[in-house]
Design an enzyme around this catalytic site. Sequence first.
Site, PDB file in Angstrom:
ATOM      1  N   HIS A   1       0.799  -1.348  -0.107  1.00 37.41           N
ATOM      2  CA  HIS A   1       0.063   0.199  -0.560  1.00 37.41           C
ATOM      3  C   HIS A   1       0.155   1.594   0.124  1.00 37.41           C
ATOM      4  O   HIS A   1       0.530   2.290  -0.324  1.00 37.41           O
ATOM      5  CB  HIS A   1      -1.445   0.017   1.613  1.00 37.41           C
ATOM      6  CG  HIS A   1      -2.211  -0.967   0.772  1.00 37.41           C
ATOM      7  ND1 HIS A   1      -2.720  -1.096   0.310  1.00 37.41           N
ATOM      8  CD2 HIS A   1      -2.447  -1.800   1.655  1.00 37.41           C
ATOM      9  CE1 HIS A   1      -3.603  -2.394   0.315  1.00 37.41           C
ATOM     10  NE2 HIS A   1      -3.132  -3.498   2.003  1.00 37.41           N
TER      11      HIS A   1
ATOM     12  N   ASP B   1      -3.441 -10.914  -1.937  1.00 34.68           N
ATOM     13  CA  ASP B   1      -3.644 -10.643  -0.012  1.00 34.68           C
ATOM     14  C   ASP B   1      -4.981 -10.008  -0.371  1.00 34.68           C
ATOM     15  O   ASP B   1      -5.535  -9.372  -1.573  1.00 34.68           O
ATOM     16  CB  ASP B   1      -2.580  -9.160  -0.264  1.00 34.68           C
ATOM     17  CG  ASP B   1      -3.065  -8.488   0.968  1.00 34.68           C
ATOM     18  OD1 ASP B   1      -3.952  -7.303   1.243  1.00 34.68           O
ATOM     19  OD2 ASP B   1      -2.144  -8.545   1.780  1.00 34.68           O
TER      20      ASP B   1
ATOM     21  N   HIS C   1      -6.385  -7.254   0.147  1.00 38.84           N
ATOM     22  CA  HIS C   1      -6.842  -5.400  -0.230  1.00 38.84           C
ATOM     23  C   HIS C   1      -5.905  -5.579  -1.601  1.00 38.84           C
ATOM     24  O   HIS C   1      -4.714  -6.104  -2.022  1.00 38.84           O
ATOM     25  CB  HIS C   1      -5.881  -5.282   1.088  1.00 38.84           C
ATOM     26  CG  HIS C   1      -6.982  -5.019   2.476  1.00 38.84           C
ATOM     27  ND1 HIS C   1      -5.784  -6.166   2.989  1.00 38.84           N
ATOM     28  CD2 HIS C   1      -7.790  -4.650   3.040  1.00 38.84           C
ATOM     29  CE1 HIS C   1      -7.059  -5.783   4.566  1.00 38.84           C
ATOM     30  NE2 HIS C   1      -7.997  -4.927   4.018  1.00 38.84           N
TER      31      HIS C   1
ATOM     32  N   ASP D   1      -4.486 -12.575   5.187  1.00 40.24           N
ATOM     33  CA  ASP D   1      -5.459 -12.280   5.204  1.00 40.24           C
ATOM     34  C   ASP D   1      -6.331 -12.328   4.042  1.00 40.24           C
ATOM     35  O   ASP D   1      -7.711 -12.369   4.451  1.00 40.24           O
ATOM     36  CB  ASP D   1      -5.673 -10.487   5.443  1.00 40.24           C
ATOM     37  CG  ASP D   1      -4.956  -9.954   4.395  1.00 40.24           C
ATOM     38  OD1 ASP D   1      -4.537 -10.611   3.279  1.00 40.24           O
ATOM     39  OD2 ASP D   1      -4.662  -8.635   4.298  1.00 40.24           O
TER      40      ASP D   1
END
Length: 499
Positions: free
Chosen positions: A149, A184, A186, A272
């Site tokens: 990120h 992931d 995200h 995750d």
Amino acid sequence: MDTGGNSLPSGTDGVKRKVCYFYDPEVGNYYYGQGHPMKPHRIRMTHALLAHYGLLQNMQVLKPFPARERDLCRFHADDYVSFLRSITPETQQDQLRQLKRFNVGEDCPVFDGLFSFCQTYAGGSVGGAVKLNHGLCDIAINWAGGLHHAKKCEASGFCYVNDIVLAILELLKQHERVLYVDIDIHHGDGVEEAFYTTDRVMTVSFHKFGDYFPGTGDIRDIGYSKGKFYSLNVPLDDGIDDESYHYLFKPIIGKVMEVFRPGAVVLQCGADSLSGDRLGCFNLSIKGHAECVKFMRSFNVPLLLLGGGGYTIRNVARCWCYETGVALGVEVDDKMPQHEYYEYFGPDYTLHVAPSNMENKNSRQLLEEIRNKLLEYLSKLQHAPSVQFQERPPDTELPEADEDQEDGDERWDPDSDMDVDDERKSLPNRVKREAVEPEQKDREGLKGMAEQARGFDMIADDSISTKVLDMSSMPIDEPSIKVEQENMSKASDHMYPHS
């Protein structure tokens, strides 16, 4: 390389790979703060499992050299890196304006050793890219990396430095095209943004989309200018299971490999997306998650495996241990060996955990629509892009071991001008036990997790090629991470290289 589209069977192909594994024993000591879901201790738990399963002896185990400030500035803004270097918990109250400017404070807190932590995880990813570039391994692993990120000028989503972008920039010195795949939960927004306008890097992200951090990653976001159709996004809903995930992953990635034909692949293995994650909402099993690693491995293209998210830390350690076995071509026993974190894995003490019975909100019709749309995008790329390759820039310099250190082992190749990490054999089949604060009980997620992402501050394609192709050689700075003097170093010379 022309091997990209020639896939081996996605199952065990029987061919062993040379694997380099980067680990710094200090990494588990960094602490984001009480109640924060990101826990670097999970990296130490993973390492303990690898040691006690006997997997370390099958890999070259390397301690990464910390990335220097100028290494980080290949992607990040100078003033942002300078801020990360200077900020401390004691001084942060005097720099409130800077904290706000660089998005540091809540999701991305200031903690003791923050800059050293960034240097360590970035050093592992860039070091892995250097090893791959020189053909010194087939697969490089840095479970401490994958912080996807982070932006050029700001922290985001627990990430401060984007080690993935730095590693890809390193790979681009050797390879005309690099593929980035992100599993992931995200969206891999920082990496997509960095390469949004170039056709030399293709990014493919599989993620939860809709009222979920970071809010980007719509299927209609496909890149811009020369990068059009070189960013792919696979938006998913809650409860996706192994079968549904692979219904998309395998045909899409198979077609990407065929059409794009990358010289190297970076796979971000954020855990995750597993069932039962503290912040996640997918329903993948560890084997289902690892099937993506197995599939990428089957293409026989240089592969960099990185960590990422993952907030139920016992399952993160399980997952990355199993995926290290997949990289090695070793089937890991489900029964967990006794080790210093054994109590984390009760009551079953097994490597695999069953997914839940949560509803899969991804209908077959929705999956087909997503699959067809992405394959349509890929059909626009008839051939791998041609790149006018300029003079190759110098390699990232990795400093020699200090002369006053007790281990002065020979380099990989004393006659070479490559500055790479020391070659080491396996570690002993154990790891040093260190005192660690027990994991805090799950708390509510931190504020700001559902914030919508800001507008892209895209790197222009010509600025990428400038950074990649015109870098000058860099002097060696004093490493700022203290090297842990392990008691085991007298018992065996099969240790981490000293910096």
